[in-house]
Design a protein around this motif. Structure first.
Motif, PDB file in Angstrom:
ATOM      1  N   ALA A 160     -18.230   4.386  -8.669  1.00  0.00           N
ATOM      2  CA  ALA A 160     -17.084   3.977  -7.844  1.00  0.00           C
ATOM      3  C   ALA A 160     -15.790   4.555  -8.393  1.00  0.00           C
ATOM      4  CB  ALA A 160     -17.004   2.449  -7.777  1.00  0.00           C
ATOM      5  N   GLY A 161     -15.660   4.531  -9.721  1.00  0.00           N
ATOM      6  CA  GLY A 161     -14.469   5.109 -10.332  1.00  0.00           C
ATOM      7  C   GLY A 161     -14.404   6.611 -10.161  1.00  0.00           C
ATOM      8  N   LEU A 162     -15.574   7.252 -10.256  1.00  0.00           N
ATOM      9  CA  LEU A 162     -15.636   8.703 -10.093  1.00  0.00           C
ATOM     10  C   LEU A 162     -15.108   9.114  -8.719  1.00  0.00           C
ATOM     11  CD1 LEU A 162     -16.752  11.100 -11.828  1.00  0.00           C
ATOM     12  CD2 LEU A 162     -18.838  10.948 -10.441  1.00  0.00           C
ATOM     13  N   ILE A 163     -15.438   8.309  -7.700  1.00  0.00           N
ATOM     14  CA  ILE A 163     -15.007   8.614  -6.332  1.00  0.00           C
ATOM     15  C   ILE A 163     -13.578   8.168  -6.085  1.00  0.00           C
ATOM     16  CG2 ILE A 163     -15.406   8.050  -3.899  1.00  0.00           C
ATOM     17  CD1 ILE A 163     -18.378   7.857  -4.557  1.00  0.00           C
ATOM     18  N   ALA A 164     -13.255   6.942  -6.496  1.00  0.00           N
ATOM     19  CA  ALA A 164     -11.997   6.328  -6.069  1.00  0.00           C
ATOM     20  C   ALA A 164     -10.788   6.664  -6.929  1.00  0.00           C
ATOM     21  CB  ALA A 164     -12.176   4.808  -6.008  1.00  0.00           C
ATOM     22  N   LEU A 165     -10.964   6.710  -8.248  1.00  0.00           N
ATOM     23  CA  LEU A 165      -9.791   6.794  -9.120  1.00  0.00           C
ATOM     24  C   LEU A 165      -8.906   8.019  -8.895  1.00  0.00           C
ATOM     25  CD1 LEU A 165     -11.023   5.341 -12.525  1.00  0.00           C
ATOM     26  CD2 LEU A 165      -9.381   4.359 -10.923  1.00  0.00           C
ATOM     27  N   PRO A 166      -9.461   9.225  -8.687  1.00  0.00           N
ATOM     28  CA  PRO A 166      -8.554  10.360  -8.435  1.00  0.00           C
ATOM     29  C   PRO A 166      -7.654  10.131  -7.222  1.00  0.00           C
ATOM     30  CG  PRO A 166     -10.772  11.138  -8.910  1.00  0.00           C
ATOM     31  CD  PRO A 166     -10.865   9.662  -8.735  1.00  0.00           C
ATOM     32  N   PHE A 167      -8.205   9.524  -6.184  1.00  0.00           N
ATOM     33  CA  PHE A 167      -7.410   9.249  -4.987  1.00  0.00           C
ATOM     34  C   PHE A 167      -6.477   8.066  -5.212  1.00  0.00           C
ATOM     35  CE2 PHE A 167     -11.172  11.440  -3.402  1.00  0.00           C
ATOM     36  CZ  PHE A 167     -10.602  12.414  -2.593  1.00  0.00           C
ATOM     37  N   LEU A 168      -6.945   7.091  -6.010  1.00  0.00           N
ATOM     38  CA  LEU A 168      -6.086   5.932  -6.272  1.00  0.00           C
ATOM     39  C   LEU A 168      -4.822   6.332  -7.013  1.00  0.00           C
ATOM     40  CD1 LEU A 168      -8.641   3.107  -7.205  1.00  0.00           C
ATOM     41  CD2 LEU A 168      -7.253   3.316  -5.132  1.00  0.00           C
ATOM     42  N   ILE A 169      -4.905   7.366  -7.835  1.00  0.00           N
ATOM     43  CA  ILE A 169      -3.686   7.851  -8.508  1.00  0.00           C
ATOM     44  C   ILE A 169      -2.685   8.342  -7.462  1.00  0.00           C
ATOM     45  CG2 ILE A 169      -2.760   9.619 -10.042  1.00  0.00           C
ATOM     46  CD1 ILE A 169      -5.387   9.499 -11.596  1.00  0.00           C
ATOM     47  N   LEU A 170      -3.174   9.145  -6.499  1.00  0.00           N
ATOM     48  CA  LEU A 170      -2.287   9.624  -5.424  1.00  0.00           C
ATOM     49  C   LEU A 170      -1.743   8.460  -4.613  1.00  0.00           C
ATOM     50  CD1 LEU A 170      -1.090  11.846  -3.593  1.00  0.00           C
ATOM     51  CD2 LEU A 170      -3.264  11.826  -2.330  1.00  0.00           C
ATOM     52  N   LEU A 171      -2.608   7.502  -4.275  1.00  0.00           N
ATOM     53  CA  LEU A 171      -2.171   6.341  -3.494  1.00  0.00           C
ATOM     54  C   LEU A 171      -1.143   5.527  -4.260  1.00  0.00           C
ATOM     55  CD1 LEU A 171      -5.608   5.167  -2.024  1.00  0.00           C
ATOM     56  CD2 LEU A 171      -3.767   6.339  -0.817  1.00  0.00           C
ATOM     57  N   ALA A 172      -1.348   5.386  -5.558  1.00  0.00           N
ATOM     58  CA  ALA A 172      -0.406   4.598  -6.361  1.00  0.00           C
ATOM     59  C   ALA A 172       0.953   5.269  -6.444  1.00  0.00           C
ATOM     60  CB  ALA A 172      -0.982   4.374  -7.757  1.00  0.00           C
ATOM     61  N   LEU A 173       0.970   6.577  -6.672  1.00  0.00           N
ATOM     62  CA  LEU A 173       2.244   7.298  -6.798  1.00  0.00           C
ATOM     63  C   LEU A 173       3.006   7.322  -5.476  1.00  0.00           C
ATOM     64  CD1 LEU A 173       1.115  10.283  -9.059  1.00  0.00           C
ATOM     65  CD2 LEU A 173       2.392   8.242  -9.737  1.00  0.00           C
ATOM     66  N   THR A 174       2.308   7.668  -4.397  1.00  0.00           N
ATOM     67  CA  THR A 174       2.980   7.708  -3.091  1.00  0.00           C
ATOM     68  C   THR A 174       3.328   6.301  -2.610  1.00  0.00           C
ATOM     69  OG1 THR A 174       0.799   7.793  -2.004  1.00  0.00           O
ATOM     70  CG2 THR A 174       1.938   9.880  -2.385  1.00  0.00           C
ATOM     71  N   GLY A 175       2.447   5.335  -2.906  1.00  0.00           N
ATOM     72  CA  GLY A 175       2.733   3.954  -2.514  1.00  0.00           C
ATOM     73  C   GLY A 175       3.956   3.409  -3.231  1.00  0.00           C
ATOM     74  N   ALA A 176       4.101   3.749  -4.511  1.00  0.00           N
ATOM     75  CA  ALA A 176       5.269   3.296  -5.268  1.00  0.00           C
ATOM     76  C   ALA A 176       6.556   3.846  -4.659  1.00  0.00           C
ATOM     77  CB  ALA A 176       5.138   3.723  -6.733  1.00  0.00           C
ATOM     78  N   LEU A 177       6.514   5.103  -4.232  1.00  0.00           N
ATOM     79  CA  LEU A 177       7.688   5.689  -3.583  1.00  0.00           C
ATOM     80  C   LEU A 177       7.955   5.024  -2.235  1.00  0.00           C
ATOM     81  CD1 LEU A 177       7.092   9.495  -4.315  1.00  0.00           C
ATOM     82  CD2 LEU A 177       8.830   8.022  -5.338  1.00  0.00           C
ATOM     83  N   TYR A 178       6.891   4.778  -1.486  1.00  0.00           N
ATOM     84  CA  TYR A 178       7.067   4.225  -0.134  1.00  0.00           C
ATOM     85  C   TYR A 178       7.635   2.812  -0.169  1.00  0.00           C
ATOM     86  CZ  TYR A 178       6.212   3.632   4.830  1.00  0.00           C
ATOM     87  OH  TYR A 178       6.380   3.435   6.180  1.00  0.00           O
ATOM     88  N   LEU A 179       7.413   2.090  -1.244  1.00  0.00           N
ATOM     89  CA  LEU A 179       7.976   0.748  -1.362  1.00  0.00           C
ATOM     90  C   LEU A 179       9.503   0.767  -1.245  1.00  0.00           C
ATOM     91  CD1 LEU A 179       5.844  -0.625  -4.340  1.00  0.00           C
ATOM     92  CD2 LEU A 179       5.761  -1.435  -1.971  1.00  0.00           C
ATOM     93  N   PHE A 180      10.098   1.887  -1.647  1.00  0.00           N
ATOM     94  CA  PHE A 180      11.560   1.999  -1.646  1.00  0.00           C
ATOM     95  C   PHE A 180      12.009   3.054  -0.631  1.00  0.00           C
ATOM     96  CE2 PHE A 180      10.073   0.534  -5.757  1.00  0.00           C
ATOM     97  CZ  PHE A 180      10.838  -0.600  -5.951  1.00  0.00           C
ATOM     98  N   ARG A 181      11.327   3.048   0.519  1.00  0.00           N
ATOM     99  CA  ARG A 181      11.576   4.072   1.539  1.00  0.00           C
ATOM    100  C   ARG A 181      13.011   4.066   2.054  1.00  0.00           C
ATOM    101  NH1 ARG A 181       8.268   0.319   2.480  1.00  0.00           N
ATOM    102  NH2 ARG A 181       8.522  -1.284   4.079  1.00  0.00           N
ATOM    103  N   ASP A 182      13.559   2.888   2.309  1.00  0.00           N
ATOM    104  CA  ASP A 182      14.928   2.834   2.842  1.00  0.00           C
ATOM    105  C   ASP A 182      15.925   3.384   1.826  1.00  0.00           C
ATOM    106  OD1 ASP A 182      13.968   1.711   5.167  1.00  0.00           O
ATOM    107  OD2 ASP A 182      14.367  -0.359   4.535  1.00  0.00           O
ATOM    108  N   GLU A 183      15.735   2.996   0.573  1.00  0.00           N
ATOM    109  CA  GLU A 183      16.649   3.454  -0.471  1.00  0.00           C
ATOM    110  C   GLU A 183      16.528   4.969  -0.685  1.00  0.00           C
ATOM    111  OE1 GLU A 183      15.542  -0.847  -1.328  1.00  0.00           O
ATOM    112  OE2 GLU A 183      14.532   0.978  -0.642  1.00  0.00           O
ATOM    113  N   ILE A 184      15.296   5.476  -0.692  1.00  0.00           N
ATOM    114  CA  ILE A 184      15.091   6.906  -0.950  1.00  0.00           C
ATOM    115  C   ILE A 184      15.588   7.754   0.216  1.00  0.00           C
ATOM    116  CG2 ILE A 184      13.327   8.690  -1.271  1.00  0.00           C
ATOM    117  CD1 ILE A 184      11.717   6.627  -2.872  1.00  0.00           C
ATOM    118  N   ASP A 185      15.185   7.403   1.435  1.00  0.00           N
ATOM    119  CA  ASP A 185      15.653   8.171   2.593  1.00  0.00           C
ATOM    120  C   ASP A 185      17.167   8.075   2.733  1.00  0.00           C
ATOM    121  OD1 ASP A 185      13.554   9.569   3.625  1.00  0.00           O
ATOM    122  OD2 ASP A 185      12.994   8.082   5.127  1.00  0.00           O
TER     123      ASP A 185
END
Length: 491
Positions: A29-54
């Motif tokens: 499960a980690g072999l499949i999910a973790l590489p994508f979870l890193i991308l999801l975590a980084l982009t998700g962290a940015l999206y949390l502050f979408r109004d401020e960033i945009d």
């Protein structure tokens, strides 16, 4: 005494076999999910502050100086945008606050869509951005992998299913057992050792996982409704009847073949909602047209109606229709939350559609106006959703960091950090334990029958989420090949 000893030994062996089986599939499960979870975590962290960033990145076009003078009428602002970029208007967003610009969505003769920003006070065009071309919109597309097409978007659905398995197996592996090395909470709620030691990374992975696990499970489940396969089919099943509107909201008005989602981003519960049609001009005039005019229509006509409905606006609305000024006045009178967007009529039977999806779920709202009378044909808010729709929308709102304000953002940001920590620590401890020339898959249980129970659980998940089930079959084939491949393990 001998039987008791043998029974205890058998129980220990079964427990060890079960642990190995769970560990093996946790690894997969980690072999499949973790590489994508890193991308999801980084982009998700940015999206949390979408109004401020945009707001910061695009401040030159989105922000203006507040003035005491009244903003210009919507038709005047649209005319200014069209003068700079000729085409057809498909969206208008009134300024949400005194320091915000007006946004005009224009489709050029070449078919390109752009957002043109206009100073509402002096009618000056501040600049343009390609439609769905803001920094945060790109982040959103990366987060769902939609940026790379529908096939890649399907991968996110697979990752969501394997993440659920990852959390479940991780909790089992973390569960405290009476082991000498785990005394005083070591590896349970505290981290032992130093970064040079494998135990440090093992404990960091386990502790971060147990504190963030419930949140990660929540994110995986609430992300599923947006998935390209499971989410779309469940959406059609849940909202595909009654024209996509909850019971009690639909009224006896003509409906078009257009879906609300075709006009722009909408809530999950309304993706299948059909857009109603305006009545024939004669009928509309006889059933309340004058009342529509009585809400400021004459003033609107005097401030640029021909500029919008004539050549400059693309001529989308029918003759005798109310103009954008009147429509905006009606939406304001109906109390749509600031920040709403207006889609003008698409042809003589089209409607004015006002949509707003603010952080406050209770203020989500969609209103369709008859373009001739200005009469609301459908007026729906979050309160009108069914229990299933309300639960999903609430989950999505929390997922996006909106429901509980800054606290929601901070908690979800912490979860994103924990996901990255878990991925890094998983890679570190795998690197420290990997056998030479091997992937380092955890050993098979001695009793292969233990795997049957694990596989039965996986099969249930595969049935609920078909794409996950397909990936499970691939991993089973991979596992069979790994078993068949001789390898040397560390002692």
């Amino acid at each position: 005494m001998v039987n008791t000893t043998l029974s205890a030994a058998g129980a220990a062996s079964r427990s060890s076999d079960l642990y190995r089986a769970v560990w093996r599939w946790h690894f997969y499960a980690g072999l499949i999910a973790l590489p994508f979870l890193i991308l999801l975590a980084l982009t998700g962290a940015l999206y949390l502050f979408r109004d401020e960033i945009d707001g910061f990145v695009h401040r030159d076009v989105m922000t203006v100086e507040a003035r005491t003078s009244a903003p210009a009428a919507p038709t005047v602002l649209v005319a200014a945008a069209l003068a700079a970029h000729p085409g057809t208007v498909f969206k208008y967003v009134p300024p949400a606050r005194p320091t915000a610009s007006a946004e005009v969505g224009i489709k050029t003769p070449a078919g390109e869509k752009m957002s043109v920003f206009v100073d509402p006070y002096d009618r000056r065009v501040l600049g343009e951005i390609p439609d769905k071309g803001t920094v945060i919109w790109i982040v959103r597309q990366l987060h769902s992998l939609s940026y790379f097409g529908p096939v890649a978007n399907g991968v996110i659905e697979i990752v969501g299913g394997w993440t659920i398995l990852l959390v479940g197996t991780g909790v089992y592996l973390w569960w405290p057992r009476r082991q000498a090395g785990d005394r005083q909470g070591g590896g349970v709620v505290s981290v032992r050792g130093r970064p040079t030691q494998r135990v440090f990374w093992r404990d960091l992975h386990a502790v971060a996982g147990i504190f963030a696990g419930a949140f990660i499970l929540f994110l995986a489940v609430t992300g599923m409704p947006w998935s390209v396969f499971w989410g779309s089919y469940v959406n059609k099943w849940a909202n595909g009847t009654n024209y996509g509107y909850p019971a009690g909201v639909y009224v006896d008005v003509p409906m078009s073949d257009l879906r609300l989602s075709e006009g722009g981003p909408t809530s999950w519960s309304l993706e299948q909602a059909q857009v109603p049609q305006s009545s024939a001009p004669g009928a509309a005039h006889g059933s309340g047209h004058e009342s529509g005019h009585g809400s400021g229509h004459e003033a609107a006509h005097g401030s640029g109606h021909e500029a919008v409905h004539g050549g400059a606006g693309g001529g989308a609305a029918g003759a005798g229709a109310i103009d954008l000024d009147a429509a905006v006045a009606i939406f304001d009178r109906l109390g749509l939350a600031k920040g709403y967007a207006v889609n003008p009529p698409a042809g003589p039977t089209g409607v004015y559609t006002g949509t707003v999806y603010p952080d406050d779920l209770s203020r989500q709202r969609v209103v369709h106006l008859d373009q001739y009378s200005g009469k609301p044909l459908i007026d729906m808010s979050y309160a009108d959703y069914g229990p299933f729709g309300k639960a999903l929308e609430w989950g999505i709102n929390v997922h996006m960091g909106q429901e509980f304000g800054v606290a929601n953002q901070v908690v979800m940001l912490a979860v994103c950090v924990a996901i990255v920590l878990m991925a890094v620590s998983a890679a570190a401890m795998w690197w420290k334990r990997r056998p030479n020339g091997s992937l380092g898959v955890p050993p098979m249980p001695r009793d292969r029958g233990v795997m049957r129970g694990i596989l039965a659980i996986l099969a249930v998940g595969g049935i609920v989420f078909p794409l996950v089930g397909a990936s499970l079959l691939v991993m089973l084939a991979f596992d069979w090949l790994v078993i068949r491949t001789p390898r040397t393990r560390r002692a």
